[in-house]
Design a protein around this motif. Structure first.
Motif, mmCIF file in Angstrom:
data_model
loop_
_atom_site.group_PDB
_atom_site.id
_atom_site.type_symbol
_atom_site.label_atom_id
_atom_site.label_comp_id
_atom_site.label_asym_id
_atom_site.label_seq_id
_atom_site.Cartn_x
_atom_site.Cartn_y
_atom_site.Cartn_z
ATOM 1 N N GLN A 1 0.822 -1.199 0.000
ATOM 2 C CA GLN A 1 0.000 0.000 0.000
ATOM 3 C C GLN A 1 0.869 1.268 0.000
ATOM 4 O O GLN A 1 2.012 1.246 0.484
ATOM 5 N N PRO A 2 0.348 2.376 -0.501
ATOM 6 C CA PRO A 2 1.137 3.617 -0.540
ATOM 7 C C PRO A 2 1.663 4.060 0.818
ATOM 8 O O PRO A 2 2.778 4.592 0.906
ATOM 9 N N PHE A 3 0.912 3.835 1.887
ATOM 10 C CA PHE A 3 1.372 4.292 3.199
ATOM 11 C C PHE A 3 2.610 3.514 3.664
ATOM 12 O O PHE A 3 3.341 3.964 4.548
ATOM 13 N N LEU B 58 -5.891 -2.124 6.499
ATOM 14 C CA LEU B 58 -5.063 -2.337 5.316
ATOM 15 C C LEU B 58 -4.190 -1.139 5.000
ATOM 16 O O LEU B 58 -3.014 -1.277 4.651
ATOM 17 N N ASP B 59 -4.741 0.070 5.123
ATOM 18 C CA ASP B 59 -4.053 1.275 4.647
ATOM 19 C C ASP B 59 -3.762 2.268 5.764
ATOM 20 O O ASP B 59 -3.730 3.469 5.547
ATOM 21 N N GLU B 60 -3.550 1.763 6.963
ATOM 22 C CA GLU B 60 -3.318 2.663 8.095
ATOM 23 C C GLU B 60 -2.288 2.068 9.029
ATOM 24 O O GLU B 60 -2.291 0.866 9.311
ATOM 25 N N GLY B 61 -1.371 2.902 9.532
ATOM 26 C CA GLY B 61 -0.333 2.425 10.425
ATOM 27 C C GLY B 61 -0.829 2.237 11.847
ATOM 28 O O GLY B 61 -1.920 2.654 12.211
ATOM 29 N N SER B 62 0.020 1.593 12.670
ATOM 30 C CA SER B 62 -0.326 1.338 14.062
ATOM 31 C C SER B 62 0.938 1.302 14.892
ATOM 32 O O SER B 62 1.963 0.780 14.456
ATOM 33 N N ASP B 63 0.888 1.865 16.100
ATOM 34 C CA ASP B 63 1.995 1.760 17.035
ATOM 35 C C ASP B 63 1.644 0.817 18.187
ATOM 36 O O ASP B 63 2.193 0.916 19.285
ATOM 37 N N ASN B 64 0.718 -0.089 17.931
ATOM 38 C CA ASN B 64 0.353 -1.124 18.900
ATOM 39 C C ASN B 64 0.485 -2.481 18.203
ATOM 40 O O ASN B 64 -0.505 -3.082 17.793
ATOM 41 N N PRO B 65 1.726 -2.962 18.026
ATOM 42 C CA PRO B 65 1.956 -4.150 17.198
ATOM 43 C C PRO B 65 1.311 -5.412 17.773
ATOM 44 O O PRO B 65 1.391 -5.681 18.974
ATOM 45 N N VAL B 66 0.674 -6.175 16.904
ATOM 46 C CA VAL B 66 0.049 -7.446 17.276
ATOM 47 C C VAL B 66 0.581 -8.511 16.327
ATOM 48 O O VAL B 66 0.262 -8.505 15.139
#
Length: 270
Positions: free
Chosen positions: A128-130, A184-192
């Motif tokens: 994805q672009p992000f 799908l197209d968004e980041g996260s700083d709570n890794p699972v």
């Protein structure tokens, strides 16, 4: 790049198997007894993470921080051999198509079982672009060519013939994440992920805290808690090592090497 992937894979062995530059039992103590008594392992790195999303990073600070949490289909072991991880086996169908057979019963940290749909989701997410930071490797994947065969079998295609594809799959950007926990197209700083440790908290510029994942599919981590501290200065990392503030200090320079080797309570490993 392949060598860098191998080095990154060895880093997770450092975290889980206690390899590295660290404190020994000293004074003739029983090292195994010391390990049993201690329930927190503290590791010092020179850099803090930039982000905690495997599909958004290619730099070592973030990669090191994600390795206890995120796993890949395959990995490099300490002998630089490509070995199974979340995939039990794989085969090249043709020079643009790979089939991976997944382990059964692997749990994500949110309690969901890892399925082929999570693998396809992760591969598509990396294109994805992000996810621009990982595109220099992950752009080889054809998102439309990633297919679920059944719950434990997945097909991954590349855009061009690339026979060495599987050798790049230990890369952090190819980490497998839970579809339920991510967009799908968004980041996260709570890794699972599925790794031996679960993410707990992140104090930016200071430390990241984890706890052992007791439902881990492989060998359980030896310590209940893991802390990764950011200590940029090599000499400061050494001082923390000498005083017991950290158990492992990664990335010592030649200036610290002699001091470590001269200290009977420390162990220098390469």
């Amino acid at each position: 790049m392949k060598r860098n992937l191998k080095l990154l894979s060895v880093t997770i062995l450092i975290v889980t198997l206690l390899a590295g530059c660290g404190a020994s039992s000293g004074q003739g103590g029983d090292e195994k007894a010391d390990v049993k008594k201690k329930d927190t392992l503290t590791v010092a790195y020179s850099r803090d993470a930039r982000v905690l999303d495997p599909q958004m990073t290619g730099e070592d600070g973030s990669s090191n921080a994600l390795m206890p949490v995120i796993e890949n289909l395959v990995m490099y072991n300490a002998k630089n051999e490509l070995v199974p991880c979340l995939a039990e086996s794989w085969e090249m169908i043709d020079n643009m198509t790979w089939k991976f057979n997944l382990r059964k019963g692997v749990k994500f940290h949110n309690g969901e079982e890892m399925k082929a749909s999570d693998v396809v989701f992760s591969m598509k997410r990396a294109t994805q672009p992000f996810a621009a930071q990982v595109q220099y490797i992950m752009k080889m994947i054809d998102p439309e060519g990633c297919k679920v065969v059944d719950d434990y079998t997945v097909i991954i295609k590349t855009n061009v013939p690339f026979a060495a594809f599987v050798g790049y799959m230990p890369y952090v950007g190819a980490g497998i994440v839970s579809e339920k926990a991510y967009k799908l197209d968004e980041g996260s700083d709570n890794p699972v992920g599925t790794g031996p440790y679960k993410f707990v908290s992140w104090e930016k510029g200071n430390k990241i805290t984890y706890e052992r994942f007791d439902d881990y599919w492989g060998e359980k981590a030896k310590f209940k808690n893991l802390v990764i501290r950011c200590i940029p200065e090599p000499n400061s990392r050494l001082i923390e090592l000498e005083t017991g503030g950290v158990d492992i200090a990664v990335g010592m320079t030649i200036n610290e090497k002699a001091k470590v080797e001269a200290n009977p309570d420390l162990k220098f490993l390469t």
